[in-house]
Design a protein around this motif. Structure first.
Motif, PDB file in Angstrom:
ATOM      1  N   THR A  31       0.848  -1.160   0.031  1.00  0.00           N
ATOM      2  CA  THR A  31      -0.070  -0.009  -0.076  1.00  0.00           C
ATOM      3  C   THR A  31       1.091   1.208  -0.166  1.00  0.00           C
ATOM      4  O   THR A  31       1.931   1.092   0.373  1.00  0.00           O
ATOM      5  CB  THR A  31      -0.805   0.072   1.307  1.00  0.00           C
ATOM      6  OG1 THR A  31      -1.673   1.070   1.054  1.00  0.00           O
ATOM      7  CG2 THR A  31      -0.196   0.065   2.421  1.00  0.00           C
ATOM      8  N   GLY A  58      -5.287   2.411   0.119  1.00  0.00           N
ATOM      9  CA  GLY A  58      -6.384   3.050  -0.892  1.00  0.00           C
ATOM     10  C   GLY A  58      -7.129   4.411  -0.404  1.00  0.00           C
ATOM     11  O   GLY A  58      -7.944   4.975  -1.320  1.00  0.00           O
ATOM     12  N   VAL A 107      -6.233   7.293  -3.013  1.00  0.00           N
ATOM     13  CA  VAL A 107      -6.454   6.811  -4.482  1.00  0.00           C
ATOM     14  C   VAL A 107      -6.702   8.119  -5.441  1.00  0.00           C
ATOM     15  O   VAL A 107      -6.101   8.039  -6.335  1.00  0.00           O
ATOM     16  CB  VAL A 107      -7.675   5.799  -4.672  1.00  0.00           C
ATOM     17  CG1 VAL A 107      -9.026   6.748  -4.333  1.00  0.00           C
ATOM     18  CG2 VAL A 107      -7.561   5.453  -6.045  1.00  0.00           C
TER      19      VAL A 107
END
Length: 292
Positions: free
Chosen positions: A155, A224, A227
């Protein structure tokens, strides 16, 4: 069983035949009433003669002894009535002790006049709440890099360092305040990116100070969450909206520990990080925060 009731002549003869002095002191006879019954018939009163020394012959001790002997209702030591009398006395002392105030730890022994004074001071202190004025935030570092969390999940990771400044003013005219240690949270939506702690301090009456708090976060996984962020070589290239939230907790000791007004100020700021802003350049928060 029959009861013999003395007549007046018998009492007179008894008195006349009895010695009139004991060791040179006159002796008197006191008639004490007693109640006798005769073969189930109605109770009648009879009198018994008890010799008692005259007031010139040590009245105190013998009078008390004779009275305690004559009357069955006296408080004899250890008797039920004596115990009841003691319990009543204890209740009386309890009532006197209840003149004091009570708190969580028990009796304080403070008289009611001090309680009235405490109410007056408490009412006067409550409107004098501290004032929080937000000043600025300066970003020292805000970078995004690819990485992995502790479990190995890939990530993007955020590292952020910033300094928040605000002014604390104590409006109290007759008391100082103790500010507790509380946490600041700088977040993107619901994701916390950096935290900091206000160090506890004391502010004197009518005083103020500038408080500076460092907030930081190292290797915070986004999962995320970022994003929509635009970055190049770890540096953001587009503005990022952030939220700053914290609560200032203060307490004053107006009358020792008897009057302790507490004050809470909840601060919420909407901040926009602009990558075009120079590093460590302060961003004004004057119109970006609400204080309740």
């Amino acid at each position: 069983m029959s009861t013999h009731t003395k007549t007046d002549s018998e009492v007179t003869s008894l008195t006349a035949s009895s010695p009139t002095r004991s060791h040179g002191r006159p002796v008197y006879y006191v008639q004490s009433p007693s109640r006798d019954s005769h073969d189930g018939e109605k109770t009648t009163n009879s009198f018994h003669s008890t010799p008692v020394l005259s007031p010139n012959g040590s009245p105190g001790r013998q009078s008390r002894n004779s009275s305690s002997t004559r009357y069955s209702g006296s408080f004899r030591p250890g008797s039920r009535k004596d115990r009841q009398h003691q319990r009543k006395g204890e209740k009386g002392f309890d009532a006197i002790e209840e003149e004091g105030l009570y708190d969580e730890s028990g009796r304080t022994g403070i008289p009611r006049r001090c309680y009235f004074l405490a109410l007056v001071l408490w009412g006067a202190a409550r409107p004098q709440k501290p004032v929080i004025t937000m000043r600025s935030i300066a970003f020292d570092q805000f970078v995004v890099n690819a990485g992995a969390d502790a479990s190995g999940v890939a990530t993007e990771m955020v590292t952020l360092n910033a300094t928040v400044k605000f002014n604390f003013r104590n409006q109290g005219t007759f008391f100082g305040v103790h500010v507790s240690s509380t946490m600041l949270d700088l977040a993107y939506t619901e994701l916390s990116l950096a935290t900091g702690t206000i160090k506890k301090f004391y502010q004197a009456r009518k005083g103020h100070r500038l408080v500076s708090v460092n907030v930081h976060g190292v290797g915070v996984p986004l999962y995320g969450g970022g994003v929509n962020w635009s970055s190049e070589n770890g540096k953001l290239t587009a503005p990022v909206p952030l939220n700053l939230n914290f609560t200032v907790k203060a307490k004053a000791y107006v009358l020792g520990k008897l009057v302790k007004p507490k004050f809470y100020k909840k601060v919420s700021c909407a901040i926009v990080y602009k990558p075009t802003k120079a590093v460590n350049a302060p961003v004004s928060l004057k119109n970006s925060c609400s204080v309740e």
